[in-house]
Each structure stands twice: as C-alpha cells, then as structure tokens.
Design an enzyme around this catalytic site. Sequence first.
Site, PDB file in Angstrom:
ATOM      1  N   LYS A  69      45.897 -38.841 -45.388  1.00  0.00           N
ATOM      2  CA  LYS A  69      46.472 -38.400 -44.525  1.00  0.00           C
ATOM      3  C   LYS A  69      45.642 -38.348 -43.215  1.00  0.00           C
ATOM      4  CE  LYS A  69      46.584 -34.109 -46.116  1.00  0.00           C
ATOM      5  NZ  LYS A  69      46.037 -34.453 -47.514  1.00  0.00           N
ATOM      6  N   THR A  70      44.262 -38.318 -42.979  1.00  0.00           N
ATOM      7  CA  THR A  70      43.538 -38.473 -41.911  1.00  0.00           C
ATOM      8  C   THR A  70      43.505 -39.855 -41.474  1.00  0.00           C
ATOM      9  OG1 THR A  70      41.998 -36.732 -42.639  1.00  0.00           O
ATOM     10  CG2 THR A  70      41.438 -38.154 -40.895  1.00  0.00           C
ATOM     11  N   ASP A 114      45.111 -31.041 -38.713  1.00  0.00           N
ATOM     12  CA  ASP A 114      44.668 -31.148 -40.132  1.00  0.00           C
ATOM     13  C   ASP A 114      44.980 -29.733 -40.709  1.00  0.00           C
ATOM     14  OD1 ASP A 114      44.382 -32.217 -42.564  1.00  0.00           O
ATOM     15  OD2 ASP A 114      42.132 -32.510 -42.175  1.00  0.00           O
ATOM     16  N   THR A 163      48.582 -29.740 -47.166  1.00  0.00           N
ATOM     17  CA  THR A 163      48.674 -29.924 -48.419  1.00  0.00           C
ATOM     18  C   THR A 163      49.623 -29.157 -49.110  1.00  0.00           C
ATOM     19  OG1 THR A 163      46.944 -28.179 -48.505  1.00  0.00           O
ATOM     20  CG2 THR A 163      46.163 -30.417 -49.165  1.00  0.00           C
ATOM     21  N   ARG A 222      40.283 -41.099 -52.467  1.00  0.00           N
ATOM     22  CA  ARG A 222      39.112 -40.820 -52.367  1.00  0.00           C
ATOM     23  C   ARG A 222      38.158 -40.546 -53.582  1.00  0.00           C
ATOM     24  NH1 ARG A 222      39.312 -35.704 -49.039  1.00  0.00           N
ATOM     25  NH2 ARG A 222      38.987 -36.858 -47.488  1.00  0.00           N
TER      26      ARG A 222
HETATM   27  N1  LIG Z   1      46.020 -46.157 -48.697  1.00  0.00           N
HETATM   28  C1  LIG Z   1      44.744 -46.231 -48.596  1.00  0.00           C
HETATM   29  N2  LIG Z   1      44.233 -47.551 -48.752  1.00  0.00           N
HETATM   30  C2  LIG Z   1      43.121 -47.559 -48.644  1.00  0.00           C
HETATM   31  N3  LIG Z   1      42.048 -46.419 -48.450  1.00  0.00           N
HETATM   32  C3  LIG Z   1      42.460 -45.275 -48.561  1.00  0.00           C
HETATM   33  C4  LIG Z   1      43.990 -45.097 -48.513  1.00  0.00           C
HETATM   34  N4  LIG Z   1      44.159 -43.892 -48.602  1.00  0.00           N
HETATM   35  C5  LIG Z   1      43.002 -43.387 -48.458  1.00  0.00           C
HETATM   36  N5  LIG Z   1      41.823 -44.077 -48.491  1.00  0.00           N
HETATM   37  C6  LIG Z   1      40.440 -43.886 -48.537  1.00  0.00           C
HETATM   38  O1  LIG Z   1      40.219 -42.805 -49.130  1.00  0.00           O
HETATM   39  C7  LIG Z   1      39.642 -41.860 -48.228  1.00  0.00           C
HETATM   40  C8  LIG Z   1      40.106 -40.497 -48.062  1.00  0.00           C
HETATM   41  O2  LIG Z   1      41.376 -40.502 -47.250  1.00  0.00           O
HETATM   42  P1  LIG Z   1      41.615 -39.312 -46.059  1.00  0.00           P
HETATM   43  O3  LIG Z   1      40.494 -38.941 -45.722  1.00  0.00           O
HETATM   44  O4  LIG Z   1      42.346 -40.015 -45.220  1.00  0.00           O
HETATM   45  O5  LIG Z   1      42.389 -38.562 -47.047  1.00  0.00           O
HETATM   46  P2  LIG Z   1      43.035 -36.999 -46.558  1.00  0.00           P
HETATM   47  O6  LIG Z   1      44.485 -36.994 -47.156  1.00  0.00           O
HETATM   48  O7  LIG Z   1      43.065 -37.006 -44.889  1.00  0.00           O
HETATM   49  O8  LIG Z   1      42.260 -35.909 -47.213  1.00  0.00           O
HETATM   50  P3  LIG Z   1      41.938 -34.528 -46.693  1.00  0.00           P
HETATM   51  O9  LIG Z   1      43.409 -33.760 -46.313  1.00  0.00           O
HETATM   52  O10 LIG Z   1      41.022 -34.148 -47.710  1.00  0.00           O
HETATM   53  O11 LIG Z   1      41.089 -34.854 -45.355  1.00  0.00           O
HETATM   54  C9  LIG Z   1      39.154 -42.535 -46.886  1.00  0.00           C
HETATM   55  O12 LIG Z   1      38.092 -42.745 -46.726  1.00  0.00           O
HETATM   56  C10 LIG Z   1      39.707 -43.981 -47.281  1.00  0.00           C
HETATM   57  O13 LIG Z   1      38.678 -45.038 -47.222  1.00  0.00           O
END
Ligand SMILES: Nc1ncnc2c1ncn2[C@@H]1O[C@H](COP(=O)(O)OP(=O)(O)OP(=O)(O)O)[C@@H](O)[C@H]1O
Length: 351
Positions: A69-70, A114, A163, A222
Amino acid sequence: MSEHDRELVSPEAALDDHAVESALRPRTLDEFVGQDRVREQLSLVLRSAQQRGTAPDHILMSGGPGLGKTTLAMIIAAELGAPLRITSGPAIERSGDLAAVLSTLREGEVLFLDEIHRMARPAEEMLYVAMEDFRVDVMVGKGPGATAIPLEIAPFTLVGATTRAGMLPAPLRDRFGFVAHMDFYSPEELELILHRSARLLGIELLDDAAAEIARRSRGTPRIANRLLRRVRDYAQVRGDGRLTLECARAALSLYEVDDEGLDRLDRAVLDALLRRFRGGPVGLSTLAVSVGEEPETVEIVAEPFLVRAGFIARTPRGRVATPQAWAHMGLTPPPDAAFGAAALFDPDEEP
Ligand SMILES: Nc1ncnc2c1ncn2[C@@H]1O[C@H](COP(=O)(O)OP(=O)(O)OP(=O)(O)O)[C@@H](O)[C@H]1O
C-alpha cells in the site's frame, strides 16, 4: 513468540528493515508486480485526471500489512509528478493535528494517510469537508462562544490505506472515488519480486530457490523480501554465497517457516483451534487469548492467510478448522469435528 521470531515472520515492518525496504520499492506502476486489476484501474484514474488537468479522485487502498500500500501511494505521487506527504491515523489524535497538515498542503499534493481507520473521530469529520470542499473549519474559542472559521485549502488527492476497510465509517468510505483492494500475491508474482530484489541487492538467486521462498512467503512481498535476506545470510555464512534450493530449505527450516509458509503465530493459532477447541467453532477473541495475542493481531496478521490457504473457515458461529488444517498439523480430527459448518463459510461475513 520472541521479538526476533516475530520480526522474521510478521508482515509488519521491523525498524532495521526500512532502509532495505525503501531500496527495494518499485518506483513506477510498470515496475510494480502483480495486483493487475488494481494497477489497470489505477492507471486509468491517474491518466484521465492528467488529461483533464485536475487532481484525481481520492483513493482508498485496503489490504493486509506488507502487500504494497505504501509503495503504491509513492508510485501514485511519482506518476502524477506531485509531492507526497505521509502521515498516519494514530498520529492524528485531535482535529488540530489534521488541520495543521491540511492547511499546509500544496496544490496537487498527494496526502498519504496510513491506517486511516485509527484516526480520531473529530478529525474524521474535518476530513470529510476537506475531501469534498477543500476547506477546513478551524474552531476559534471554546464553549458556546466558539466559532468556526472556514479556511480554504489547496486541492489535493488523499490516498488512504487501511487493513480494515469494513471499519471505516460509511461517510468516509463514500468520499473515495476509487477503492483498490489489495490481495495476496501468487507464488509466481512473488518469484518475480524475489528475482528483482536479488538483482538490486546483488544476490545470486537460483530459480528453484526463488520458487521455494515464494511458496513460503504467505502471499506477501514484505515477507518474501525478508526471507530472501535470511536465506542470503545462510548462503553467505554456511554456503558459497549462491542462493540454492538446499540453502533456502535449510534456512527456512532454521527460522521455523514451514512447508506451507506458516510461521509460529499461524501454527500456534491452528494448534489452539485444533487441540483446545477440537477444531471449533470458536470466537476470534477466545482464540486470540489462548495464544496470548491481541485479537487484532490474530485477525489481521494470521487469519487472512490461514483462511486464504484453506486452513480455517469463518462461519457465523466462529472459526472452524478445515480437514486440511488437521492434516497439516499431523492430527486426527475427532469424529464430531465441526467441518459441516465450513459449508456455511461466507468470506464477507464477520462472525
Ligand atoms: N507489487 C510489488 N512489487 C514489488 N515489491 C513490492 C510490491 N509490493 C510490495 N513490495 C515490497 O514489499 C515491501 C512492503 O511494501 P509496503 O511497505 O508498500 O507494504 P504496505 O502494504 O504499505 O504495508 P504496511 O501497511 O504494513 O505499511 C516494500 O519494501 C516493497 O519492496
């Protein structure tokens, strides 16, 4: 579960991971692997807004931790060529906190909020007005003499992440023009992500090792990236530095990630469900207490994957273990096990 174990298997980010995580983040929609539908929908929302020369609609992303998401919020800002401001629900304890952010936004800026479901209620109301009318009402004075002074703010795009989309009040949810549902990734998509990460980190990752790590990453990028780093440690210290299938298997078993990618928390939940509650049905809070975790942790971190992988069914009477769960844990179900209730499974229903 020790902090160390949790850091390895939890989809939540650990502090020392942040530097590597940001290095591994894809920067454009094209580099972003998987979530094809979301990518296509989002690309249309962004391109059409650019053609019209306006800020795009507000965007809500829902999905479990570590699904990207981030990363996607950063990509949205980059694709729009707009600055990005990042904050989170828990950081907004009063409406004044939100007013301070909103009133300093620049035109077209992307505001990433977030954990939007954890924002204070009064701030939520301020956000409704800001999203719709690009205005904040600043309260001056207290009690009966208090007056609201309207303050215009620059048009911006809110990107909210949660989430738990179901926990957002309807008036807030309705103000998002586009809702992106992020799902777990397939093993093939995770393999692509692992190969990309290995390239960026200068790691030699063999195909069968990538497939093994991908299969055990709980559908979460992740976790895949984190397991990759642990297998790299193993290969570096005990092997010749190349990530082979043998290294991957040995490292993953050392870190107690099982064949299906279940970690300690997943197995503790299954173990309690099977042994203590004879396969259920049992309520989520009771299950959480019996593994010594917050209900939210079990609900957000463990359960979605266990349901997706077919080990647990959510029924109106509570959580029920499936035959696959009994088999995976090497246990025999009692003759009266409540499998029948699994037929009532409705993924949208919150028991
Ligand atoms: N579609 C994708 N392709 C490649 N790498 C990805 C992808 N999605 C996530 N990642 C990798 O996974 C890691 C975690 O992603 P991210 O921080 O965006 O998750 P999030 O959903 O925001 O989690 P949270 O809500 O816990 O912060 C990132 O560092 C990234 O490298």
